[in-house]
Design a protein around this motif. Sequence first.
Motif, PDB file in Angstrom:
ATOM      1  N   UNK A 172       8.249  -0.728  -0.830  1.00 17.82           N
ATOM      2  CA  UNK A 172       8.106   0.196  -1.937  1.00 17.82           C
ATOM      3  C   UNK A 172       6.704   0.699  -2.205  1.00 17.82           C
ATOM      4  N   UNK A 173       6.616   1.550  -3.222  1.00 13.71           N
ATOM      5  CA  UNK A 173       5.375   2.255  -3.527  1.00 13.71           C
ATOM      6  C   UNK A 173       4.223   1.310  -3.875  1.00 13.71           C
ATOM      7  N   UNK A 180      -2.099  -6.396   1.027  1.00 15.27           N
ATOM      8  CA  UNK A 180      -2.686  -7.576   1.656  1.00 15.27           C
ATOM      9  C   UNK A 180      -3.335  -7.268   3.002  1.00 15.27           C
ATOM     10  N   UNK A 181      -2.788  -6.314   3.742  1.00 16.22           N
ATOM     11  CA  UNK A 181      -3.432  -5.981   5.019  1.00 16.22           C
ATOM     12  C   UNK A 181      -4.537  -4.952   4.844  1.00 16.22           C
ATOM     13  N   UNK A 182      -4.677  -4.413   3.630  1.00 18.55           N
ATOM     14  CA  UNK A 182      -5.819  -3.566   3.314  1.00 18.55           C
ATOM     15  C   UNK A 182      -5.715  -2.129   3.763  1.00 18.55           C
ATOM     16  N   UNK A 183      -4.500  -1.562   3.742  1.00 17.11           N
ATOM     17  CA  UNK A 183      -4.323  -0.159   4.105  1.00 17.11           C
ATOM     18  C   UNK A 183      -4.375   0.691   2.847  1.00 17.11           C
ATOM     19  N   UNK A 184      -5.208   1.703   2.867  1.00 12.71           N
ATOM     20  CA  UNK A 184      -5.373   2.579   1.708  1.00 12.71           C
ATOM     21  C   UNK A 184      -4.383   3.737   1.771  1.00 12.71           C
ATOM     22  N   UNK A 185      -4.120   4.332   0.615  1.00 11.56           N
ATOM     23  CA  UNK A 185      -3.307   5.536   0.529  1.00 11.56           C
ATOM     24  C   UNK A 185      -4.210   6.747   0.369  1.00 11.56           C
ATOM     25  N   UNK A 186      -3.926   7.787   1.136  1.00 12.82           N
ATOM     26  CA  UNK A 186      -4.646   9.045   1.030  1.00 12.82           C
ATOM     27  C   UNK A 186      -3.975   9.907  -0.032  1.00 12.82           C
ATOM     28  N   UNK A 187      -4.745  10.370  -0.993  1.00  6.03           N
ATOM     29  CA  UNK A 187      -4.215  11.163  -2.101  1.00  6.03           C
ATOM     30  C   UNK A 187      -4.249  12.644  -1.717  1.00  6.03           C
ATOM     31  N   UNK A 278       3.868  11.866  -7.258  1.00  8.70           N
ATOM     32  CA  UNK A 278       2.634  11.784  -6.478  1.00  8.70           C
ATOM     33  C   UNK A 278       2.819  12.415  -5.106  1.00  8.70           C
ATOM     34  N   UNK A 279       1.702  12.682  -4.438  1.00 14.84           N
ATOM     35  CA  UNK A 279       1.681  13.069  -3.032  1.00 14.84           C
ATOM     36  C   UNK A 279       0.671  12.148  -2.343  1.00 14.84           C
ATOM     37  N   UNK A 280       1.177  11.068  -1.765  1.00 17.75           N
ATOM     38  CA  UNK A 280       0.336  10.034  -1.172  1.00 17.75           C
ATOM     39  C   UNK A 280       0.842   9.705   0.229  1.00 17.75           C
ATOM     40  N   UNK A 281      -0.089   9.475   1.154  1.00 15.34           N
ATOM     41  CA  UNK A 281       0.263   9.107   2.526  1.00 15.34           C
ATOM     42  C   UNK A 281      -0.689   8.006   2.982  1.00 15.34           C
ATOM     43  N   UNK A 282      -0.150   7.004   3.661  1.00 16.56           N
ATOM     44  CA  UNK A 282      -0.972   5.904   4.151  1.00 16.56           C
ATOM     45  C   UNK A 282      -2.029   6.402   5.122  1.00 16.56           C
ATOM     46  N   UNK A 283      -3.241   5.901   4.974  1.00 15.61           N
ATOM     47  CA  UNK A 283      -4.315   6.247   5.904  1.00 15.61           C
ATOM     48  C   UNK A 283      -4.055   5.659   7.281  1.00 15.61           C
ATOM     49  N   UNK A 284      -3.360   4.530   7.333  1.00 12.27           N
ATOM     50  CA  UNK A 284      -2.941   3.908   8.586  1.00 12.27           C
ATOM     51  C   UNK A 284      -1.476   3.509   8.435  1.00 12.27           C
ATOM     52  N   UNK A 285      -0.728   3.580   9.519  1.00 13.90           N
ATOM     53  CA  UNK A 285       0.671   3.182   9.492  1.00 13.90           C
ATOM     54  C   UNK A 285       0.890   1.851  10.193  1.00 13.90           C
ATOM     55  N   UNK A 286      -0.140   1.380  10.844  1.00 13.78           N
ATOM     56  CA  UNK A 286      -0.047   0.121  11.577  1.00 13.78           C
ATOM     57  C   UNK A 286      -1.353  -0.631  11.427  1.00 13.78           C
ATOM     58  N   UNK A 287      -1.259  -1.920  11.133  1.00  9.83           N
ATOM     59  CA  UNK A 287      -2.417  -2.798  11.186  1.00  9.83           C
ATOM     60  C   UNK A 287      -2.019  -3.971  12.078  1.00  9.83           C
ATOM     61  N   UNK A 288      -2.392  -3.876  13.367  1.00  8.83           N
ATOM     62  CA  UNK A 288      -2.054  -4.885  14.371  1.00  8.83           C
ATOM     63  C   UNK A 288      -0.545  -5.016  14.523  1.00  8.83           C
ATOM     64  N   UNK A 298       4.362   6.301   2.116  1.00  8.22           N
ATOM     65  CA  UNK A 298       4.222   7.669   1.617  1.00  8.22           C
ATOM     66  C   UNK A 298       5.050   7.867   0.361  1.00  8.22           C
ATOM     67  N   UNK A 299       4.565   8.744  -0.484  1.00  2.00           N
ATOM     68  CA  UNK A 299       5.303   9.164  -1.676  1.00  2.00           C
ATOM     69  C   UNK A 299       5.096  10.663  -1.831  1.00  2.00           C
ATOM     70  N   UNK A 300       6.165  11.376  -2.154  1.00  2.50           N
ATOM     71  CA  UNK A 300       6.070  12.823  -2.288  1.00  2.50           C
ATOM     72  C   UNK A 300       6.875  13.300  -3.481  1.00  2.50           C
ATOM     73  N   UNK A 301       6.508  14.445  -4.050  1.00  2.00           N
ATOM     74  CA  UNK A 301       7.325  15.009  -5.124  1.00  2.00           C
ATOM     75  C   UNK A 301       8.742  15.271  -4.618  1.00  2.00           C
ATOM     76  N   UNK A 302       9.731  15.317  -5.517  1.00  2.00           N
ATOM     77  CA  UNK A 302      11.130  15.357  -5.090  1.00  2.00           C
ATOM     78  C   UNK A 302      11.725  16.754  -4.931  1.00  2.00           C
ATOM     79  N   UNK A 303      10.894  17.789  -4.815  1.00  2.00           N
ATOM     80  CA  UNK A 303      11.405  19.139  -5.040  1.00  2.00           C
ATOM     81  C   UNK A 303      12.363  19.666  -3.977  1.00  2.00           C
TER      82      UNK A 303
END
Length: 538
Positions: A172-173, A180-187, A278-288, A298-303
């Motif tokens: 989830x969001x 915990x793995x330290x992946x940031x979300x890009x706004x 929100x409109x957010x996307x993970x900066x990384x999709x994999x950490x090891x 990712x989170x996006x508006x529902x339009x």
Amino acid sequence: MISSAAKSNDYQVVVVGFGPTGAVATSLLGKRGIRTLAIDRLRTVYDKPRAIAMDHEILRLLDNLGIAERILPHVAPFPASQHFGAAGQLIRRIDMVPEPYPLGYTPTMVFTQPPVEAVLRENAASHESVKVELGAEFVGLAQSDTGVRLELLGDDGGRQSVTADYVIACDGASSEVREQVGIALEDLVFDEPWLVVDVLVNEETLGKLPQTAAQYCDPARPTTFIIGPRNHRRWEIMLLPGEDPQEMQKPERVWQLLAKWLTPDEATLWRAASYRFHALVAAEWRRSRVFLAGDAAHQQPPFIGQGMCQGLRDSANLVWKLDQVLHGHCGEALLDSYGEERGDHVRELTTRIKAIGQVICERDPKAARERDLRILAEGGGQARTITRQEIVPPLRKGLLASTDDSAKGTLFPQPRILSDHGPILLDTAFGSGWRLCIDGRAAFELTDVAQRQIDELGLTTFRIGVAPEADRGRIAVELDGVMAGWFDRHGCRAAIVRPDHYVFGVARDTATLIRLLRELRDRLVDSRPEPLSITTQR
């Protein structure tokens, strides 16, 4: 890259989170016989609707899992959405592509989430290689060269530790795994407060409500109206500055907002929940060895109703690649294409959704009037129709051929084809693995060299024609011209299709096909990178 996982791990994959994205990922893993543990801190399906829309790509995926027939009673077509401007005038329509439908299903649908999610969970748990533990919460992990150790906490207070080759975080969001793995979300810079209201309308009242979906682009208060299955109706209502989101979701305030459409005597309030879109996307999709999927990534508006679709695309993209790596058919490098493909696709689609949302959410009356004139001018003074399908982009990066053509990265069609027992869909006849489809209308012969490459790659090969052929055993017959039109539109006579139904590449002749097959072999079979150790993480 990281080294091959040790065979001694408890599971090959642990899926954290058992909502729609996690349940579909688990089903796809179980279908392939991959030893999988799925966990969720909640024991039951949430009994109220959240997601409400799915598209034909997703129903095709669910049909590949064998559960479409169980889903369909809870699904209905998504009608056209009419957009009304500041003065209440129609300024545009968003609809679905017309028949014959390119993937064999209604292109856009609405559904009732609780019973659909229950089917997804039941199917996931039915596989012999799958174990599901509900009431189990993720609390920590540590990665090493040979796997991931996860710490879990049961709702009875008991703790356990399990190991896995890989982890898919579908939690989830507010994903704890992501944190915990330290992946940031890009706004991507969209942040608006909305109230989502679901009601069950009395049968005798349905006729007084709009008969299509509607988007009221009213600067006084932008509002969306959605027609769900049967008597389910949804309003998404923008909250205004100074309005307390918690106060606005109280029943008495909700009925005040719905007063122009309904009274409390005419419907039952099912859910009212305030959100920030929100409109957010993970900066990384994999950490090891850890991958993000669904709202964790990712989170996006529902339009245009793509939130859940995006998560299920993640599962479909990732699982076949994990399967290839876990069975030793491909090197670890294949897994890097997951984030490359999905990250680019999600960013592009979210940017398009955000642009639609910014148009809808215009609060300045003067700017709203100018917006309406601009949109009408784009249609030559008329309210033009665009399709939801043209809003969703193709894949543009990743495991795609290096050729320059319009077909690669698009979804491969699924025509109805003739069988001895009547019409069936393409996937029913030929499955959903790697495939080579040849235009049965063309004189396209496979040389010995091409056939050897096809056999090495294990491609399912078939030809499709448009009329009953003398040799019915050699050519499948399509009924609606969907496949023929696709070949003609893209100027090709053969297509290599991935297990997730995206086109790897197309060929006009045998020589081009041989080059495509060689490129695919090089990128899949011969790509075996040297293992590189990773630092243990916590």
